[in-house]
Design a protein around this motif. Structure first.
Motif, PDB file in Angstrom:
ATOM      1  N   GLU A 122       0.824  -1.207   0.000  1.00 54.55           N
ATOM      2  CA  GLU A 122       0.000   0.000   0.000  1.00 54.55           C
ATOM      3  C   GLU A 122       0.859   1.258   0.000  1.00 54.55           C
ATOM      4  N   TYR A 148       2.344   2.029  -3.464  1.00 58.47           N
ATOM      5  CA  TYR A 148       1.407   2.187  -4.576  1.00 58.47           C
ATOM      6  C   TYR A 148       1.727   3.378  -5.473  1.00 58.47           C
ATOM      7  N   PRO A 149       1.991   4.587  -4.937  1.00 56.46           N
ATOM      8  CA  PRO A 149       2.309   5.720  -5.837  1.00 56.46           C
ATOM      9  C   PRO A 149       3.548   5.447  -6.705  1.00 56.46           C
ATOM     10  N   TYR A 164       4.647   2.444  -7.672  1.00 52.37           N
ATOM     11  CA  TYR A 164       4.276   1.431  -8.658  1.00 52.37           C
ATOM     12  C   TYR A 164       3.503   2.050  -9.810  1.00 52.37           C
ATOM     13  N   ARG A 165       2.582   2.948  -9.509  1.00 54.45           N
ATOM     14  CA  ARG A 165       1.805   3.614 -10.562  1.00 54.45           C
ATOM     15  C   ARG A 165       2.733   4.439 -11.454  1.00 54.45           C
ATOM     16  N   LYS A 166       3.687   5.112 -10.851  1.00 58.61           N
ATOM     17  CA  LYS A 166       4.650   5.916 -11.603  1.00 58.61           C
ATOM     18  C   LYS A 166       5.436   5.050 -12.591  1.00 58.61           C
ATOM     19  N   GLY A 178       4.258   2.372 -13.970  1.00 58.24           N
ATOM     20  CA  GLY A 178       3.330   1.729 -14.892  1.00 58.24           C
ATOM     21  C   GLY A 178       2.854   0.363 -14.439  1.00 58.24           C
ATOM     22  N   ALA A 238       0.398  -2.117 -12.833  1.00 64.58           N
ATOM     23  CA  ALA A 238      -1.056  -2.072 -12.660  1.00 64.58           C
ATOM     24  C   ALA A 238      -1.589  -3.131 -11.707  1.00 64.58           C
ATOM     25  N   SER A 239      -0.871  -4.249 -11.586  1.00 65.05           N
ATOM     26  CA  SER A 239      -1.340  -5.294 -10.685  1.00 65.05           C
ATOM     27  C   SER A 239      -0.152  -6.109 -10.176  1.00 65.05           C
ATOM     28  N   ASP A 242       1.975  -4.849 -15.955  1.00 63.30           N
ATOM     29  CA  ASP A 242       1.451  -3.586 -16.466  1.00 63.30           C
ATOM     30  C   ASP A 242      -0.045  -3.747 -16.761  1.00 63.30           C
ATOM     31  N   SER A 243      -0.653  -2.703 -17.310  1.00 64.84           N
ATOM     32  CA  SER A 243      -2.104  -2.731 -17.533  1.00 64.84           C
ATOM     33  C   SER A 243      -2.515  -3.723 -18.618  1.00 64.84           C
TER      34      SER A 243
END
Length: 90
Positions: A2, A5-6, A8-10, A12, A14-15, A41-42
């Protein structure tokens, strides 16, 4: 995860998935578990992985991790950041 998370998003991501590689019961309440984390990734393409060891304790609320020993997460996330041109510390 958790808290990361920021970051990981940076990058790319996604899961996240995992594979339990090994486990040992050390006592009635203590377990040693080795895990391979899988980062996607997504599009569902695996971007990197990471290995970690956990010591879990069984209590009234079930199993809870109380020791986490990362093996290579910093190195692998840095390599992914370098590949994507992302500054992890900026």
């Amino acid at each position: 995860l958790e808290q990361s998370y920021p970051l990981y998003r940076k990058l790319g991501l996604a899961s996240v998935g995992y594979e339990r590689l090994d486990h040992q019961q050390l006592s009635d309440a203590i377990f040693l578990v080795r895990v391979r984390w899988l980062f996607y990734d997504s599009d569902g393409t695996e971007m990197t992985d990471s290995f970690a060891t956990y010591i879990l304790r069984r209590g009234e609320e079930g199993l809870q991790a109380f020791v986490y020993v990362p093996a290579d997460d910093v190195e692998k996330l840095q390599a992914l950041a370098d590949k994507k041109g992302v500054n992890l510390f900026g």
